[in-house]
Structure formats: C-alpha cells, structure tokens
Design a protein around this motif. Structure first.
Motif, short mmCIF file in Angstrom:
data_model
loop_
_atom_site.label_atom_id
_atom_site.label_comp_id
_atom_site.label_asym_id
_atom_site.label_seq_id
_atom_site.Cartn_x
_atom_site.Cartn_y
_atom_site.Cartn_z
N ASN A 64 15.12 3.66 -14.95
CA ASN A 64 14.53 2.89 -13.84
C ASN A 64 15.12 3.13 -12.55
O ASN A 64 14.72 2.97 -11.55
N VAL A 65 16.62 3.46 -12.43
CA VAL A 65 17.16 3.65 -11.35
C VAL A 65 16.77 5.13 -10.76
O VAL A 65 16.41 5.37 -9.67
N ASP A 78 11.81 -4.31 -6.21
CA ASP A 78 13.39 -4.69 -6.08
C ASP A 78 14.20 -3.34 -6.28
O ASP A 78 14.12 -2.79 -7.39
N PHE A 79 14.74 -3.07 -5.22
CA PHE A 79 15.50 -2.03 -5.11
C PHE A 79 17.02 -2.15 -5.31
O PHE A 79 17.84 -1.24 -5.03
N GLU A 97 0.89 -1.21 0.13
CA GLU A 97 0.13 -0.09 -0.02
C GLU A 97 0.76 1.35 -0.02
O GLU A 97 0.49 2.28 -0.58
N LEU A 98 1.93 1.34 0.48
CA LEU A 98 2.73 2.57 0.70
C LEU A 98 3.64 2.71 -0.50
O LEU A 98 3.84 3.52 -1.16
N ILE A 99 3.93 1.43 -1.25
CA ILE A 99 4.56 1.62 -2.58
C ILE A 99 3.43 2.13 -3.68
O ILE A 99 4.04 2.96 -4.45
N SER A 115 15.14 -7.46 1.75
CA SER A 115 15.00 -9.10 1.57
C SER A 115 14.44 -9.48 0.31
O SER A 115 14.30 -8.48 -0.46
N SER A 116 14.41 -10.69 -0.04
CA SER A 116 13.87 -11.01 -1.11
C SER A 116 12.36 -11.17 -1.41
O SER A 116 11.82 -11.27 -2.47
#
Length: 438
Positions: A308-309, A347-348, A207-209, A341-342
């Motif tokens: 993307n970065v 994916d950052f 939700e935050l993302i 984590s995974s």
C-alpha cells in the motif's frame, strides 16, 4: 577589307563543353526552421496547428488540434549528443512500369534535402481540462470562484484571449467534448435550459488522482521507478554491536599460536569492524548471533515497505509530475493543502509516516557511522560534492565529444601530431630583431 573571324572562341567552346557534361547531384540543406512532425493518422481534414497558452506558464506554444480527437502536444524525440543523426528528405516515388512490364518505384526529379538535427516531434494527446483550469480558476479573482456562471460568460470574461484558443473553444464539433471535460472538474446547476458551472478544487483533485492511478496501473517508466520509488524506500545499513551469546572462549590447543595471527589478519582486512559486530538493515527488528569479521558485508536490501505504501508513493510521484507540468503554481499550493488535510480524497498518511521513519533511520545510521567508524571520513555532504564533481566532469566530456563531432578528419589527425620541439606559427611573424649599428 578586314572581316571578323566566325570561328568560335576558346571561351565559347569551354562553355558548350561544360553544358554538355552532366552536373553532379547535390543535396541542399533543408529550409530553416525544418521540423519533422509525427501526426495521428485518424485526424480529420479540419485539423490545424494552433498556438495555445501553456497550462502552467501561459506562454504560447504549438499544439495540434483535431475537432474530433482533441488537442495534442508535441514530445521531442532526439538522439543523444554522442550519437548525432540527420534526416534525409526525398521526393515521393511514382509507380511506373519498366521494360519487363513490372511496376517499380521510380523517383521523379531526384531532389532531396538533409536536416542536420534529427528531431522528431511526436503528437501525444493531452487532456483539454488543463487548458480550462486557468479560465475557470483565475488566480487574481477570488469572488468569481464562488459564483455559478455559464461557460460562455466565463470565456467572454477573459479580456485578452488568444485567437487560436478562441477558435478551439467555440468550435461546434469540439463543443460537446469541451462541456464534458468542464463538467468533470466543476460543480453544476441547472438554470432553465442552460447549465452553469463553478470550479471545484476537490473534484479537480479527484480527477488528477484517477489519472495518477491509471498511470500506476500501466506502469511507471524504469527511470522514475528506480529514482523516486526504490531509492526513496530503501532502508539504510547500520552497524550493531552484539555480544557472544554462548560466552565461549577459544580453546587452548596446539594450533592456538597459528590461529591468533590469522585472526589479526582477518580483523585488519575489515577496518572499523570487530568480530562481535554485524551489519544489518535498520528498521527490521531482527536479531542474530555474532558473525565472524571475515563474512562479506551484505548489500542494502530493497524496499521492505508494504504494498500500500509503495502504491501511494507511485501515485504521489505521478501527481507531482502532473502538477509540475500542467498546473499553475498557485493552484498547486492549494492542492497540497487539500492532500494534507482530512478532506483529501486519498489518505497519504501511511506514506508520510513511512518516509519520516526512513529519514529518522538514515539520520541514526549517519550518526552511528560518524561516531563508531573513524576510518570513514566522507559524510553525506562529501558524497553530494563528489556526485556534483562527477556530473560536472560528465558534462565536460559531453561538450568535448560535441566539439570533436563537428571537426573534420584532417583536423583530428593534425591534433594527434606530436608538436613538441616545433616552433609556433606566430614565431615566424614576430618583429625582426633590431640591427646593430656599425
């Protein structure tokens, strides 16, 4: 027989004359505390000012609650200290016809007041899910996080719930919206006719993302974009020494004696650089021929990172803002662990690799600059100290401007008077000199 005179005294005459004269209208200061709120026009009649616990700290703060629209927080909009402003409050004008039959606004009574501090408290909507996180995910209880419970049982389990918060949670009109926001961050199961909830950190992070992605789509403010995006991705400049690829030597001609002094002047004009040095952005992998020392030094180029970065960095900046504003510190640490984590919904890793690469390049640039250029005596620590001194000097100037804004014009004019050679006022009130005994 003596009788009293019936003629009015002079004091009575002065009183009557003063009553006949119109008194000048003056503006009275507004009642303290005086605040100006900008509220939504579409709010219902059941809207109220409420005191709710801050989602991050738990301290009671003022909010605006509308059962149909939700909860609003107040953002303070105030002028800068250098440009002080005030607010004039007047009575609402009444429409009255004038002598020509036209309708013109006429003030009734002419009463008004002035607020010295021109602050506007603008009501901006806030997601109520931030208020529910401390209830659904208590920091002291770990066993309760693993159980499915009805929403009413979760609310009733709180021993000391503020009165206004209890009113908002049990408002019938707002209840449907409340259940929808709780369901967005919780795992749910059906138990007969009742729905039971359990807080999910992964769903809350998703939700935050999604909120951060909407913020990025609308565009971050220019100040955040400059400080946290562009400056974070700028690669440093490095001095790279290159040899002459052609191996050519200057020809011996008639003007050889004149070219040498000019070459020495050009070299002295750029200290710390030679004719075989060129400054290029690090990390680009580009090669070029040798450039003359008189060529102007290029400015640091902007971010060469992929799109993307850059997008990931904007999302990370928006997430950091929400975590520092609305989420308890204990839960922020857990969210950071999930992001690393995974199990992270986003994916950052490309962003982390890019930032590490830039940090490495900056360290190499600093090392090469400190070893190769002895004329540059200031390092990063000296630059940080210079920025701190500049910030301190700016604050002192702001304080001086604040103090001078409160002084009257006469006091400012007296401060400009040259008092050199004049005695101080304390000299006239000192102890008298001792008299000599005859």
């Amino acid at each position: 027989m003596r009788t009293r005179s019936t003629a009015p005294s002079s004091k009575t005459k002065k009183t009557e004359s003063s009553q006949n004269q119109p008194t000048p209208k003056t503006l009275t200061p507004a009642e303290r505390p005086s605040k100006t709120f900008i509220l939504p026009t579409s709010a219902s009649d059941d809207s109220r000012f409420v005191s709710l616990p801050d989602p991050r700290t738990g301290a009671l703060s003022r909010y605006f609650f509308c059962p149909e629209k939700g909860v609003y927080e107040f953002t303070v909009v105030a002028p800068s200290p250098q440009q002080a402003r005030s607010i004039l409050f007047t009575s609402k004008p009444n429409n009255a016809p004038n002598s020509k039959g036209d309708t013109a606004p006429v003030t009734s009574g002419g009463k008004g007041s002035v607020a010295k501090v021109a602050e506007l408290l603008v009501a901006t909507p806030i997601d109520f899910v931030f208020f529910m996180v401390p209830l659904l995910c208590p920091s002291e209880s770990t066993h309760a996080k693993k159980l499915f419970q009805p929403l009413d049982d979760i609310i009733d389990s709180q021993d000391e719930l503020p009165k206004h918060f209890h009113y908002v949670l049990y408002n019938d009109t707002f209840r449907e919206a409340l259940n929808a926001r709780v369901e967005a961050i919780c795992d749910t199961v059906e138990a007969g006719d009742e729905k039971m909830f359990r807080f999910s950190e992964t769903k809350f992070l998703k939700e935050l993302i999604s909120k951060a992605e909407r913020m990025v789509a609308q565009g971050l403010p220019a100040s955040l974009e400059e400080r946290f995006i562009r400056q974070a991705l700028v690669t440093p400049m490095m001095a790279v020494k290159r040899e002459n690829p052609t191996g050519a030597t200057p020809s011996n001609n008639e003007g050889e004696g004149e070219s040498q002094p000019e070459k020495q002047e050009s070299q002295s004009a750029t200290p710390g650089a030679t004719s075989s040095d060129s400054i290029v952005p690090s990390g680009t992998g580009e090669t070029s021929e040798s450039t003359p020392a008189t060529e102007p030094t290029p400015t640091p180029d902007e971010s060469t990172a992929p799109d993307n970065v850059t997008r990931l960095l904007r999302i990370s900046t928006a997430l950091a803002f929400m975590k520092e504003s609305y989420i308890p510190p204990s839960l922020c640490a857990r969210l950071d662990e999930i992001l690393a984590s995974s199990e992270s919904p986003l994916d950052f890793k490309p962003l982390q690799e890019r930032l590490e690469h830039i940090a490495k390049l900056r360290a190499e640039a600093l090392a090469s600059r400190s070893l190769g250029d002895f004329s540059r005596k200031r390092g990063t620590e000296d630059e940080d100290a210079a920025e701190a001194r500049a910030e301190k000097r700016r604050k002192e100037e702001d304080e001086k401007k604040k103090k001078s804004a409160t002084l009257s014009r006469g006091v400012k004019d007296l401060q400009k008077v040259n008092t050199s050679g004049m005695k101080k006022m304390s000299d006239f009130f000192g102890k008298p000199a001792a008299k000599k005994k005859s």
